[in-house]
Design an enzyme around this catalytic site. Sequence first.
Site, PDB file in Angstrom:
ATOM      1  N   ALA A  26      71.878  47.407  20.612  1.00 10.10           N
ATOM      2  CA  ALA A  26      71.529  48.309  21.032  1.00 10.10           C
ATOM      3  C   ALA A  26      70.378  47.910  21.514  1.00 10.10           C
ATOM      4  CB  ALA A  26      71.032  49.279  19.931  1.00 10.10           C
ATOM      5  N   PRO A  27      69.910  48.579  23.025  1.00  6.47           N
ATOM      6  CA  PRO A  27      70.200  49.812  23.546  1.00  6.47           C
ATOM      7  C   PRO A  27      71.988  49.474  24.611  1.00  6.47           C
ATOM      8  CG  PRO A  27      68.677  49.425  24.578  1.00  6.47           C
ATOM      9  CD  PRO A  27      68.604  48.817  23.544  1.00  6.47           C
ATOM     10  N   GLY A  28      71.899  48.164  24.719  1.00  3.42           N
ATOM     11  CA  GLY A  28      73.077  48.006  25.280  1.00  3.42           C
ATOM     12  C   GLY A  28      72.489  46.923  26.895  1.00  3.42           C
ATOM     13  N   SER A  29      71.827  47.274  27.268  1.00  2.42           N
ATOM     14  CA  SER A  29      71.419  46.253  28.930  1.00  2.42           C
ATOM     15  C   SER A  29      72.225  45.014  28.715  1.00  2.42           C
ATOM     16  CB  SER A  29      70.063  46.078  29.232  1.00  2.42           C
ATOM     17  OG  SER A  29      69.115  47.359  29.085  1.00  2.42           O
ATOM     18  N   ASP A  73      74.266  44.118   9.235  1.00  2.00           N
ATOM     19  CA  ASP A  73      73.057  43.897   8.925  1.00  2.00           C
ATOM     20  C   ASP A  73      73.789  42.387   9.359  1.00  2.00           C
ATOM     21  OD1 ASP A  73      70.523  42.130   8.272  1.00  2.00           O
ATOM     22  OD2 ASP A  73      70.726  42.713   6.706  1.00  2.00           O
ATOM     23  N   ASP A  91      69.812  38.473  20.707  1.00  2.00           N
ATOM     24  CA  ASP A  91      68.148  39.187  21.261  1.00  2.00           C
ATOM     25  C   ASP A  91      67.660  39.324  20.072  1.00  2.00           C
ATOM     26  OD1 ASP A  91      67.173  39.273  23.243  1.00  2.00           O
ATOM     27  OD2 ASP A  91      67.037  41.386  23.123  1.00  2.00           O
ATOM     28  N   CYS A 138      61.002  38.925  23.450  1.00  2.00           N
ATOM     29  CA  CYS A 138      60.281  38.895  23.609  1.00  2.00           C
ATOM     30  C   CYS A 138      59.502  39.453  23.109  1.00  2.00           C
ATOM     31  CB  CYS A 138      60.451  40.566  24.688  1.00  2.00           C
ATOM     32  SG  CYS A 138      60.832  41.909  23.779  1.00  2.00           S
TER      33      CYS A 138
END
Length: 330
Positions: free
Chosen positions: A108-111, A157, A205, A258
């Site tokens: 999530a959120p899915g990009s 999880d 990610d 990031c």
Amino acid sequence: MNPLERYAPLVDDEEAFFDACERPLPSVVRVNTIKTTPARAREALDEEGVGYEPAGWHDEILKLDGRSPGTTWPYFHGWLHGQEEVSALPALAVDPEPGEFVWDACAAPGSKTTQLAALMDDTGLLVGNDNNLGRLSALRHNAERLGVTNLAVTNQDARNFSLKPFGSGQFGGYGYDGDDGDSDDDSDDAPDDAAREAFDRALVDAPCSCEGTVRKNPDVLDQWTMDHVHSVAGIQKGILRRAIQATKPGGTVVYSTCTFAPEENEAVLSHALEEEACRMVEFDSPLETVPGVTEWEDEEYHPDVTKAHRVYPHHNDTGGFFCAKLEVEA
């Protein structure tokens, strides 16, 4: 103290680095090839009178001239998706093939999830997982708007991810027999041994301290603490190890964040290399990057972490990022 100052020894031009971190990010969209082509998307923007510039490194990435992507009909109809330029890198590193079995551990959120689906030609099975039930609504909304049909959404999880729901049907043979995976224990024991040959590829990610997003979210520095860096690093290690355990030998696992913090990047990779059957893999980055670091403060990391890519804002006019590729060994 500005938390970014601790990374001054890592950059080649301190002034350019800090200046770039203070500038807002360009407005960027990714063309959704499930519904259209880059050429048709550009024609649609031309008809709308929206100025744009193609990113020189990828045909599907367009930089808009200041306009919010959500105000255009191509976006509304799922031809475009707002996605920070540098965040397109991990899915390209995963490089999934149509028809494969792929896991996005923190989806999530899915990009990145929807980008993976497009690279798979919306075929095979893509499992998009997130432990935050509230954020999964955004993942589902984005997948539906972009026309993704090969996605199964899970709420687990990722450190204890179980493949029990995927033990039959097209991907039978990746069955489950054992622990139900509900334990909070981040131990060496995988929730299900049969899952070791499950996924063809996986993307982690990971949740992180997000310093690299300062250009779109300046408040992130006000919330930054070293305690959070250390606590989230433990979570990152658990998720990455589970991704390696749940991917078949010869399969690919991509790790990205990031953040600039070596504690959340190279240290996490070093832990995985020491504890799991995997190796670092070199891959070409279309963006200007620098290698991962092998020393930071009083710590030394596995020498192969230099195969990872660090992305700094002043090199490509992007956010900050880190991306590494691993191959699972038998």
